[in-house]
Design a protein around this motif. Sequence first.
Motif, PDB file in Angstrom:
ATOM      1  N   ILE A 119      -9.272 -40.353  25.115  1.00  0.00           N
ATOM      2  CA  ILE A 119      -9.733 -39.774  26.381  1.00  0.00           C
ATOM      3  C   ILE A 119      -9.649 -40.826  27.480  1.00  0.00           C
ATOM      4  O   ILE A 119      -9.173 -40.573  28.579  1.00  0.00           O
ATOM      5  N   ILE A 120     -10.096 -42.053  27.141  1.00  0.00           N
ATOM      6  CA  ILE A 120     -10.069 -43.127  28.132  1.00  0.00           C
ATOM      7  C   ILE A 120      -8.620 -43.426  28.546  1.00  0.00           C
ATOM      8  O   ILE A 120      -8.310 -43.560  29.729  1.00  0.00           O
ATOM      9  N   PHE A 180       1.910 -31.758  22.098  1.00  0.00           N
ATOM     10  CA  PHE A 180       0.610 -31.724  22.778  1.00  0.00           C
ATOM     11  C   PHE A 180       0.621 -32.638  24.014  1.00  0.00           C
ATOM     12  O   PHE A 180       0.208 -32.235  25.108  1.00  0.00           O
ATOM     13  N   VAL A 181       1.125 -33.847  23.816  1.00  0.00           N
ATOM     14  CA  VAL A 181       1.126 -34.803  24.935  1.00  0.00           C
ATOM     15  C   VAL A 181       2.072 -34.319  26.037  1.00  0.00           C
ATOM     16  O   VAL A 181       1.762 -34.460  27.226  1.00  0.00           O
ATOM     17  N   ILE A 182       3.194 -33.720  25.645  1.00  0.00           N
ATOM     18  CA  ILE A 182       4.131 -33.221  26.658  1.00  0.00           C
ATOM     19  C   ILE A 182       3.463 -32.132  27.502  1.00  0.00           C
ATOM     20  O   ILE A 182       3.608 -32.103  28.726  1.00  0.00           O
ATOM     21  N   VAL A 183       2.693 -31.264  26.835  1.00  0.00           N
ATOM     22  CA  VAL A 183       1.981 -30.206  27.581  1.00  0.00           C
ATOM     23  C   VAL A 183       1.014 -30.841  28.587  1.00  0.00           C
ATOM     24  O   VAL A 183       0.940 -30.434  29.756  1.00  0.00           O
ATOM     25  N   SER A 216      -5.526 -32.846  36.822  1.00  0.00           N
ATOM     26  CA  SER A 216      -5.937 -34.033  36.059  1.00  0.00           C
ATOM     27  C   SER A 216      -7.220 -33.725  35.295  1.00  0.00           C
ATOM     28  O   SER A 216      -7.332 -34.023  34.110  1.00  0.00           O
ATOM     29  N   ILE A 217      -8.185 -33.102  35.975  1.00  0.00           N
ATOM     30  CA  ILE A 217      -9.465 -32.799  35.334  1.00  0.00           C
ATOM     31  C   ILE A 217      -9.259 -31.806  34.195  1.00  0.00           C
ATOM     32  O   ILE A 217      -9.806 -31.974  33.103  1.00  0.00           O
ATOM     33  N   ILE A 265      -9.054 -30.689  28.292  1.00  0.00           N
ATOM     34  CA  ILE A 265      -8.350 -30.274  27.068  1.00  0.00           C
ATOM     35  C   ILE A 265      -8.411 -31.409  26.045  1.00  0.00           C
ATOM     36  O   ILE A 265      -8.733 -31.210  24.874  1.00  0.00           O
ATOM     37  N   VAL A 266      -8.123 -32.622  26.514  1.00  0.00           N
ATOM     38  CA  VAL A 266      -8.134 -33.780  25.615  1.00  0.00           C
ATOM     39  C   VAL A 266      -9.526 -33.989  25.029  1.00  0.00           C
ATOM     40  O   VAL A 266      -9.696 -34.185  23.825  1.00  0.00           O
TER      41      VAL A 266
END
Lengths: 827, 228
Positions: free
Chosen positions: A260-261, A354-357, A395-396, A401-402
Amino acid sequence: MLATNFMLAWQFYMQEFTQPHQRLLRWVQGVLLLFIVTLSLSSHSIQEYLQQNLQGLLGADAVISQKQPLSAEQLKEVSLFVDKVAMTQQIQTMLTYQGNWQQAQLKAVDHQYPLQGELVTSTSLQGIGETSLSGPEVGHMWIDARLMASLSLDIGDEISIANKAFTVSRLLQHEPDRLMEGHSVAMRAMINASDMQQLGFSNDLIRYRYLMNANTQQIDELIAWQQENLPAAVLHHKQGKHPLALFWQRTENFMGLASIILFFMAAIAIEQLSQVFMRKEQFFSAVCLSLGASKSTGIQVSIYKWLIGILLLIPIVIVFSTAFHWLIINFLKETFVNLAWQWQLPSMFKPISFVIVVFAIFNAPVWFATYRSSIAQQFRGKQTVISHWLSKLCSILALCIVAFVYSDNGLLTLMMVSAIMLTIALMVVISWGSLTLGESVTQHVSGLFPFALFMMKQRLLSKSTQILGIGLCAFLLLFTLMLLKDLGASMSAYQRQHDGNAFISQASQKQMSFVEDWSEEHNIRIRQVKPYMHAKLIEVNGQSLAEFSDKPSESLATLSKSIRLHWSKTIPTNNRVVEGRWWQEKNTNWQQVSIEQEVMTDLGLQLGDELAFFINNKSYTFEITASHEFKPGAGSITFWVQMPPSALTHIQASQYYMASIELDEAQWSLLAPLWQKFPTLRMVSLKEITQRFDKTLAMITKVISGFSLMIILLAGVVILASINALESKEKKKNSVIMSFGFSRATCLKLNIIEWLVTAFITAIGAILGTYIAGQLIYQSQFSLNYNPNFIWLALTLLMILSLTTALGVWASRSSLKSSIRQLISNT
Amino acid sequence: MSNHIELKGISQSFEINDSKITLFEHLDLSIYQGQSYTITGPSGAGKSSLLMLASGLEQVTSGSSSYIQGSQIGPLSDLRTDSGFIFQQFHLLPELTAINNVALPLKLRGDNQALVKAEAWLNKVGLGHRRDHKPSELSGGEQQRVAIARALVFEPKFIFADEPTGNLDQASANEVANILFDCCLENGAALVLVTHCNELASKAQHTFLLANGQLITKANNTQEVLSC
């Protein structure tokens, strides 16, 4: 048309490949993909390893575990469901030999043991393991290599427990049912079940485990029978999750917080870069539109270009993450023996997707702004208010989601996010306040410094975005480093100060009164004594625990097992009530409890909820009337669940004590006879705590160091991204200043002053943010009293100041290469 | 003797793909404080390059250049603190209001009266009422007037302007040109102006045509007036 647009996108991608904004974006995406893919690969390896080894490692198809033996009738009923049953008894005890002592897990096995899998033993440390078809004979003891070394024993030596002698006859190498017992690092010893009876340990100190052979249908029947007849017992079976797998899952979830960080920092970097991207994409789209192309052409080219960037990055990420995966597997081999590295291409696709999304969500504002704005707006490249807020919203959203996917500890995540939000608010206030004050105070003072303040104040919006980006990175980095430093130093110092140097985790009433007399006799100080009884939470508001909460958390994992239930008339000195009311002495309602705040948050409990605890084979219902939290400074023994002492008159169960005592150097030798008399007294010395702590710390140090490296890398990228975003403006500003007759040296001086002010604001913000995070998280999550070291903080301030200024000035060097000629030719 | 710039026998050339391109050779030019000069000529003749050389921003390939202050002869780099520039694209800082844009050079010099002087200059260029407007809220002509005020507010001895009306319509161009010439005259500053526009060029005391590597002096008010 699509192919044409793709070719066009490829051409533009290649043209922009070496430009700073593209290079920085590749770094951000690459670092994050690498981290997430490596993490997923490592966890996948562990899960697969556990799955493959489950059959051979379980030692049974199902295991019922509880604190009491099954009655003859229950055993008879169980036998109807299953083919074969073996019983083991386990007790935590202190073994002593020639003045050495060591806590160990003593396991007694019957003649049916082992039921499945291999029991491997040897006759010497270097000996080859042999498969034993049954456990030790009467009067014999098998011990593991660590215990043997710890007590300086040899094969053939005699060791006594409660005045009964045992011959150490074999070295225990592998127990087939070990993993089903849960993850434990305790040293091991095994004896015959008949010897256990002779040792005469109290029944309630022994954990009874019944290993069974059963098929799937029989397991289902057994589950139903256990829920009906033995609700407090723990049933492990092949169809359920592996305890070690759950342990790993929690570790993995903790790493999720780190993700998350990192995602937060990536969001900052991408947000800064999107200013440049937006300008370029909008301009390109405008050119397309002016040439008669449709609106979708610009968007398509933009999306293709973005996709090409990601697709080209994937092979590099696969190579590097595979290499890191290999290194991690080798590092984890100490914990997961026989764990082997395997090529796992398919398991990479899920995290990569997931990261691409998430990246696509981060980038969505650029496409949205390109799509929404008119030709005129696009030529100007001016960001609309909607796209500005959309950028923040995206961004939020991505961060939510993360957080949702990775969060294990709700309270910790909430606190971390709150600390970040507070830091943002603080930095906005500090930026605005200090620049406004600085500008008004120096309004009538001449020189470059007042001018720099004036310029920064005038460009507050763009400057504050830069300050926020760098400040947040500094805050996250500082917090990680502080955690690393303070976990070691202040935790051990705190333990020594308040907890004495020996800790009793379980003593029966008889043992405790003996320890009290013994302490008085030898002038040993007992610092704390707290009573408790074992209780298992079985229902919340009429629902089973599993039904009530299915989100994995530390609290849920612990409450699935038996916990320590404490009683206290008043609020313990190391607790404070945060919600509800503590019971009054005259209150006759004994069926009320206070629950620790973190447990309430993790499980989603509320005041007024009803909890059913199984205590000594009986169910008791309590209502939550208060919630408490740990208050440092008065000893560390605290309990998650506490009830009024009046409940004791209604509950018949064995009572135990936790205590801490302080021994001086000469008094350590007095422990051996104490343990000789009470082998089941669970006591650990500070030496042991320190050793365990140091081991944990070494592991944490490695993890956090790796993590800090990632943060430093991303922090650097964020600074470069923020400079890149403002570069064209800076260049213009410098050229204009030079057109007033000033030299490049003046611009450099101004640049240094601006970076010093920026660094000062970010450093103050980061330190305050770290202080808030320390206050929030240290006490609640690590039971630490947060006492910031101001010299350390001042040094850190100086370091952040010089590093940020140096990096900022270095990275801004290209904006200093500006000239008046550029202004003249910039038509 | 008033301050002036002396360029003698200067040449400017550069290389592209191993071939040498010569813009001009053996030019002589003197620019005196208080006088106005315009350089016209076709695109690519080297007008802007000559402006850069005259202002000391670039080094000549051959020939000599000097800045003479009274009896003191120094290199052209000494001119930097005495010169100001006006650009075709105005180059105002978008975050600053008109008055803060004008006050910028004075603030950099630590002038405590920066805002008062800036306001006086804004009034002089007829924009006193737009003092708190940002560049994006001003028309092209207004932006260029702010740029003129900014270039002159710190009282430079020489002003170099490259196509200052190139982005403006006829009416705005005339207005800006008048203000520019009047302000330079009033301030006693030399104005060196590069332009395509003959009408604008005719306003100067000295007009030069740069074409085919030659700098030809043109007599004022005799050339054909063309629309700019």
